[in-house]
Write a protein that holds these residues in place. Structure first.
Motif, short mmCIF file in Angstrom:
data_model
loop_
_atom_site.label_atom_id
_atom_site.label_comp_id
_atom_site.label_asym_id
_atom_site.label_seq_id
_atom_site.Cartn_x
_atom_site.Cartn_y
_atom_site.Cartn_z
N LEU A 63 0.69 -1.26 -0.08
CA LEU A 63 -0.20 0.03 -0.07
C LEU A 63 0.74 1.14 0.02
CD1 LEU A 63 -2.83 1.51 0.00
CD2 LEU A 63 -2.82 1.05 2.48
N PRO A 64 1.85 1.53 0.87
CA PRO A 64 2.88 2.55 0.81
C PRO A 64 3.32 2.97 -0.51
CG PRO A 64 3.13 1.47 2.74
CD PRO A 64 2.42 0.45 1.87
N ARG A 65 3.83 1.84 -1.31
CA ARG A 65 4.56 1.92 -2.66
C ARG A 65 3.27 2.43 -3.37
NH1 ARG A 65 9.02 -2.87 -3.80
NH2 ARG A 65 10.13 -2.51 -1.86
N LEU A 66 2.22 1.67 -3.58
CA LEU A 66 1.07 2.11 -4.45
C LEU A 66 0.81 3.74 -4.20
CD1 LEU A 66 -1.32 1.48 -6.38
CD2 LEU A 66 -2.84 1.30 -4.32
N ASN A 67 0.83 4.05 -2.87
CA ASN A 67 0.59 5.54 -2.74
C ASN A 67 1.79 6.40 -3.29
OD1 ASN A 67 -1.78 5.43 -1.16
ND2 ASN A 67 -0.95 5.00 0.95
N ARG A 68 3.00 5.98 -2.97
CA ARG A 68 3.90 6.81 -3.51
C ARG A 68 4.03 6.59 -5.23
NH1 ARG A 68 8.81 4.71 -4.72
NH2 ARG A 68 8.67 3.03 -3.53
N ILE A 69 3.76 5.84 -5.79
CA ILE A 69 4.14 5.95 -7.29
C ILE A 69 2.67 6.01 -8.08
CG2 ILE A 69 5.91 4.19 -7.17
CD1 ILE A 69 4.10 1.84 -7.92
N LEU A 70 1.67 5.85 -7.66
CA LEU A 70 0.24 5.93 -8.24
C LEU A 70 -0.66 7.04 -7.70
CD1 LEU A 70 -0.14 2.46 -9.83
CD2 LEU A 70 0.67 4.45 -11.10
N ILE A 71 -0.54 7.22 -6.42
CA ILE A 71 -1.77 7.84 -5.74
C ILE A 71 -0.93 9.48 -5.67
CG2 ILE A 71 -3.35 8.17 -3.80
CD1 ILE A 71 -3.84 5.25 -4.15
N ASN A 72 0.23 9.55 -4.82
CA ASN A 72 0.55 10.88 -4.53
C ASN A 72 0.79 11.81 -5.67
OD1 ASN A 72 0.47 9.88 -1.76
ND2 ASN A 72 2.71 9.52 -1.85
N PRO A 73 1.08 11.19 -6.75
CA PRO A 73 1.52 12.02 -7.88
C PRO A 73 0.17 12.58 -8.49
CG PRO A 73 2.61 10.04 -8.26
CD PRO A 73 1.85 9.95 -7.25
N LEU A 74 -1.05 12.22 -8.29
CA LEU A 74 -2.29 12.70 -8.44
C LEU A 74 -2.54 14.19 -7.67
CD1 LEU A 74 -4.50 9.38 -8.34
CD2 LEU A 74 -3.53 10.33 -10.29
N SER A 75 -1.71 14.15 -6.93
CA SER A 75 -1.95 15.78 -6.27
C SER A 75 -0.90 16.59 -7.05
CB SER A 75 -1.61 15.60 -4.73
OG SER A 75 -2.40 14.78 -4.11
N ASP A 76 -0.08 16.58 -7.99
CA ASP A 76 0.48 17.34 -8.52
C ASP A 76 -0.20 18.49 -9.38
OD1 ASP A 76 2.76 15.98 -7.89
OD2 ASP A 76 3.07 14.92 -9.78
N GLU A 77 0.46 19.39 -9.88
CA GLU A 77 -0.24 20.58 -10.47
C GLU A 77 -0.51 20.06 -11.80
OE1 GLU A 77 -0.88 23.58 -9.19
OE2 GLU A 77 0.11 22.79 -7.21
N GLY A 78 -1.51 20.72 -12.40
CA GLY A 78 -1.96 20.61 -13.92
C GLY A 78 -3.45 20.07 -13.99
N HIS A 79 -3.76 19.87 -15.17
CA HIS A 79 -5.12 19.25 -15.34
C HIS A 79 -5.22 17.80 -14.77
CE1 HIS A 79 -8.59 17.76 -17.68
NE2 HIS A 79 -8.65 18.82 -18.50
N PRO A 80 -6.24 17.83 -14.21
CA PRO A 80 -6.59 16.46 -13.42
C PRO A 80 -6.15 15.28 -14.45
CG PRO A 80 -8.28 17.92 -12.86
CD PRO A 80 -7.65 18.72 -13.92
N LEU A 81 -6.72 15.14 -15.57
CA LEU A 81 -6.34 13.93 -16.56
C LEU A 81 -5.14 13.95 -16.75
CD1 LEU A 81 -9.79 14.27 -18.74
CD2 LEU A 81 -9.31 12.87 -16.80
N ASP A 82 -4.35 15.05 -16.79
CA ASP A 82 -2.96 15.13 -17.21
C ASP A 82 -2.20 14.43 -16.07
OD1 ASP A 82 -3.40 15.95 -19.75
OD2 ASP A 82 -2.85 17.85 -18.95
N ARG A 83 -2.80 14.63 -14.81
CA ARG A 83 -2.03 13.97 -13.64
C ARG A 83 -2.22 12.53 -13.42
NH1 ARG A 83 -4.43 18.58 -9.59
NH2 ARG A 83 -6.17 17.07 -9.87
N ILE A 84 -3.35 11.98 -14.10
CA ILE A 84 -3.58 10.68 -13.92
C ILE A 84 -2.64 9.98 -14.98
CG2 ILE A 84 -5.33 8.66 -14.60
CD1 ILE A 84 -7.42 10.64 -13.62
N TYR A 85 -2.50 10.73 -16.29
CA TYR A 85 -1.79 9.94 -17.31
C TYR A 85 -0.38 10.14 -16.85
CZ TYR A 85 0.92 10.09 -21.52
OH TYR A 85 1.66 10.01 -22.52
N ASN A 86 0.22 11.06 -16.62
CA ASN A 86 1.52 11.23 -15.94
C ASN A 86 2.17 10.28 -14.99
OD1 ASN A 86 2.17 13.16 -17.74
ND2 ASN A 86 1.62 14.83 -16.45
N SER A 87 1.28 10.08 -13.92
CA SER A 87 1.41 9.14 -12.87
C SER A 87 1.51 7.70 -13.21
CB SER A 87 0.31 9.19 -11.63
OG SER A 87 -0.93 8.26 -12.21
#
Length: 196
Positions: A63-87
């Protein structure tokens, strides 16, 4: 962190690595003890049995790895759909947390253990739901900001992303290069762009 906590986390991290490569059922407690270089007494001090260790590994490593690599990046700046794509793109193309030959640790455990262990099934379902909820939150943000087509159902999109990602990680074990990953990334971008 205390010495006991460090030992417990060491066992969990090394077990995760072994299980990722060899599978849960093929990884014996003796192999874990040999690899971690802890005593059998130390292993059983922290875990009542192998299943207890495996369930703790989901909570404290997976779970911590999932948070670090796929979930935490969803809080980055930018368009929400771009954040999903970039993560997802960053994780698949430059991530250091997995080897494509062995697929997705979470997917591997789902495939191997969900049919035979209700404890594993329950824990893994919670992890997937945690990821789904994070995606839905970002998709709701996009919808509320008028950045997502109003006809789009965030839950459906989240499910589609998760199923596609996990299917890719499973199928990717058959490939010897990153072409399949790159193809998926291109199509994911096309799909997300068409939701805007």
């Amino acid at each position: 962190m205390s010495k006991a906590q460090n030992t417990r986390l060491h066992i969990l991290n090394k077990s995760f690595d072994l299980i990722y490569v060899n599978g849960y059922q093929a990884t014996s407690v003796d192999k874990i003890i040999e690899t971690t270089q802890v005593t059998k007494g130390a292993f059983y001090y922290h875990f009542k049995d192998k299943e207890d260790m495996g369930l703790a590994m989901i909570d404290d490593v997976l779970l911590p790895r999932l948070n670090r690599i796929l979930i935490n990046p969803l809080s980055d700046e930018g368009h929400p759909l771009d954040r999903i794509y970039n993560s997802i793109k960053t994780n698949l193309l430059t991530g250091k947390d997995f080897d494509p030959r062995y697929g997705c640790p979470m997917n591997n455990l789902i495939q191997e253990m969900s049919p035979i262990s209700s404890g594993f099934k329950t824990k893994l379902k919670k992890v997937i739901n945690h990821w789904r909820e994070a995606l839905i939150s970002v998709l709701d943000e996009a919808k509320n900001a008028g950045q997502l087509n109003s006809n789009i159902e965030p839950n459906d999109v989240a499910n589609f992303i998760i199923v596609g990602y996990e299917g890719l990680r499973a199928t990717g074990k058959l490939e010897t290069n990153m072409n399949l990953y790159k193809s998926y990334i291109r199509q994911l971008k096309f799909y997300l762009d068409n939701l805007k």
